[in-house]
Design an enzyme around this catalytic site. Structure first.
Site, PDB file in Angstrom:
ATOM      1  N   ASP A 205       1.454  -1.841  -3.586  1.00 53.34           N
ATOM      2  CA  ASP A 205       0.310  -1.950  -2.684  1.00 53.34           C
ATOM      3  C   ASP A 205       0.719  -2.817  -1.498  1.00 53.34           C
ATOM      4  O   ASP A 205       1.873  -3.245  -1.403  1.00 53.34           O
ATOM      5  CB  ASP A 205      -0.912  -2.543  -3.404  1.00 53.34           C
ATOM      6  CG  ASP A 205      -2.230  -2.013  -2.834  1.00 53.34           C
ATOM      7  OD1 ASP A 205      -2.384  -2.041  -1.595  1.00 53.34           O
ATOM      8  OD2 ASP A 205      -3.100  -1.592  -3.607  1.00 53.34           O
ATOM      9  N   GLY A 229       4.353  -2.411   0.133  1.00 56.68           N
ATOM     10  CA  GLY A 229       4.738  -1.358   1.059  1.00 56.68           C
ATOM     11  C   GLY A 229       3.537  -0.591   1.569  1.00 56.68           C
ATOM     12  O   GLY A 229       2.387  -0.907   1.241  1.00 56.68           O
ATOM     13  N   ASP A 230       3.811   0.443   2.346  1.00 51.83           N
ATOM     14  CA  ASP A 230       2.790   1.269   2.979  1.00 51.83           C
ATOM     15  C   ASP A 230       2.863   2.671   2.398  1.00 51.83           C
ATOM     16  O   ASP A 230       3.832   3.396   2.647  1.00 51.83           O
ATOM     17  CB  ASP A 230       3.029   1.293   4.488  1.00 51.83           C
ATOM     18  CG  ASP A 230       2.011   2.126   5.250  1.00 51.83           C
ATOM     19  OD1 ASP A 230       1.135   2.743   4.605  1.00 51.83           O
ATOM     20  OD2 ASP A 230       2.105   2.183   6.488  1.00 51.83           O
ATOM     21  N   PHE A 231       1.846   3.077   1.626  1.00 50.74           N
ATOM     22  CA  PHE A 231       1.932   4.387   0.970  1.00 50.74           C
ATOM     23  C   PHE A 231       1.776   5.556   1.935  1.00 50.74           C
ATOM     24  O   PHE A 231       1.885   6.713   1.534  1.00 50.74           O
ATOM     25  CB  PHE A 231       0.966   4.503  -0.219  1.00 50.74           C
ATOM     26  CG  PHE A 231      -0.504   4.310   0.076  1.00 50.74           C
ATOM     27  CD1 PHE A 231      -1.121   4.811   1.211  1.00 50.74           C
ATOM     28  CD2 PHE A 231      -1.301   3.628  -0.847  1.00 50.74           C
ATOM     29  CE1 PHE A 231      -2.477   4.649   1.441  1.00 50.74           C
ATOM     30  CE2 PHE A 231      -2.665   3.456  -0.624  1.00 50.74           C
ATOM     31  CZ  PHE A 231      -3.247   3.971   0.522  1.00 50.74           C
ATOM     32  N   HIS A 249      -9.761   9.344  -2.611  1.00 51.17           N
ATOM     33  CA  HIS A 249     -11.166   9.427  -2.209  1.00 51.17           C
ATOM     34  C   HIS A 249     -11.494   8.521  -1.023  1.00 51.17           C
ATOM     35  O   HIS A 249     -12.549   8.656  -0.411  1.00 51.17           O
ATOM     36  CB  HIS A 249     -12.091   9.159  -3.397  1.00 51.17           C
ATOM     37  CG  HIS A 249     -12.286   7.722  -3.748  1.00 51.17           C
ATOM     38  ND1 HIS A 249     -13.338   7.292  -4.526  1.00 51.17           N
ATOM     39  CD2 HIS A 249     -11.571   6.599  -3.471  1.00 51.17           C
ATOM     40  CE1 HIS A 249     -13.273   5.986  -4.689  1.00 51.17           C
ATOM     41  NE2 HIS A 249     -12.214   5.540  -4.062  1.00 51.17           N
TER      42      HIS A 249
END
Length: 339
Positions: A205, A229-231, A249
């Site tokens: 995350d 990190g950046d998903f 969602h």
């Protein structure tokens, strides 16, 4: 004619109750913020006693609690004292199943102000959140550390409602490695690792979220790691399973495709994606997924999805749905493989 008038009167009364529904949310937020349920943990108290210990006005508090008692939150006895009920117990801090932080989160302007602009969201097709706060939901949280921490705790409270059901439903193979993508404070990963003693996991995350993780327990020692990190860009490479719980969602279809592309690039041959979200059922029956869907629309430009919509968005992201596993909670597990 009399019967028709009676039916109209009854319908009007029911509709009027719906009209005032926001008072219920505000009332729950008020007593939660004042720790009223915790004050009642040792026994019933009068509104004046509660007022003295919480700083609230006793007569006004009585009226508020009388209203909540009609919904089985608190109970007033013949002496005018208020008692905890099983529902009110869940407003306490630290008890199993507590939703205290979740109610505090939902009572913030973070949610109230966009909800007040629901009509504008439905007119424009986009959340009004960005116009109100000057940024999208998650970037705005990054600029508000205290609010972000409350959000993390509130989201974790909701996650506790279904994490164990998800962990108990899916048969993770012996020795498999799981990456919880956008896993927040790690409630689901903790449940998965606790239920599967040979499984290892990675909590993935944003850097600001990772320090609030819930994984540092003796039973999980040596079986997990955390990575920031950046998903939208990348995920940890080569795991057996990738979890996306309450992630898709939050986002539009376009943003979901960016997330799915990043996850797909990290998967090896044979890896599986597990999307953990509600699946909206057909028909007009009440279902919590339909309520949450409107909340996602108002705050995030996100959405809950039907099984057909999951199949479609996953196909566009390069996946094929293998099966959908219901759990004994709100959540379902959509298992997908690289197409």
């Amino acid at each position: 004619m009399a019967s028709a008038q009676h039916d109209t009167a009854e319908l009007s009364a029911r509709l009027s109750e719906h009209m005032n529904g926001y008072l219920y949310t505000a009332s729950l937020y008020t007593v939660t913020r004042a720790n009223v349920a915790d004050k009642l943990a040792e026994g019933p108290l009068t509104p004046m006693q509660l007022g003295e210990s919480t700083g609230l006005n006793g007569p006004h508090l009585r009226r508020l609690m009388r209203y909540l008692a009609t919904r089985e939150v608190f109970r007033e006895d013949a002496e005018g004292r208020f008692h905890l009920t099983p529902m009110a117990e869940l407003l306490r801090e630290g008890v199993p199943g507590s939703l205290r932080d979740s109610f505090l989160m939902m009572g913030e302007d973070l949610y109230w102000k966009p909800i007040a602009k629901l009509h504008e969201t439905v007119r424009s097709g986009h959340t009004a959140f960005d116009d109100i706060f000057g940024a999208q939901f998650f970037p705005y949280l990054q600029s508000q550390p205290e609010l972000a921490s409350l959000f993390n705790r509130g989201a974790a409270g909701f996650s506790r409602l279904w994490a164990q059901s998800v962990a108990d439903t899916y048969p993770f193979p012996v020795g498999s490695k799981v990456v919880d993508v956008g896993g927040g404070t790690g409630g689901l990963l903790r449940a998965v690792l606790a239920a599967n003693p040979t499984v290892t996991g990675v909590l993935y995350d944003q850097e600001s979220v990772i320090p609030e993780h819930q994984l540092d327990t003796p039973e999980l020692e040596g079986r997990w790691s955390a990575q920031a990190g950046d998903f939208f860009q990348t995920v940890p490479q080569g795991a057996d399973y990738y979890l996306l719980k309450s992630v898709l969602h939050d986002w539009s279809d376009e943003d979901c495709l960016r997330i799915l592309k990043a996850v797909r690039s990290g998967m090896r041959k044979g890896s599986k994606l597990l999307v953990v979200d509600p699946v909206i059922p057909p028909g007009n029956e009440p279902d919590a997924s339909k309520t949450i869907d409107v909340m996602m629309m108002v705050v995030h430009d996100g959405k809950e999805r039907t099984q057909g919509e999951f199949t479609d968005i996953l196909a566009k992201g390069g996946f094929k749905v293998a099966r959908v596993l219901p759990t004994d909670s709100l959540m379902s597990i959509v298992e997908a493989e690289v197409a």
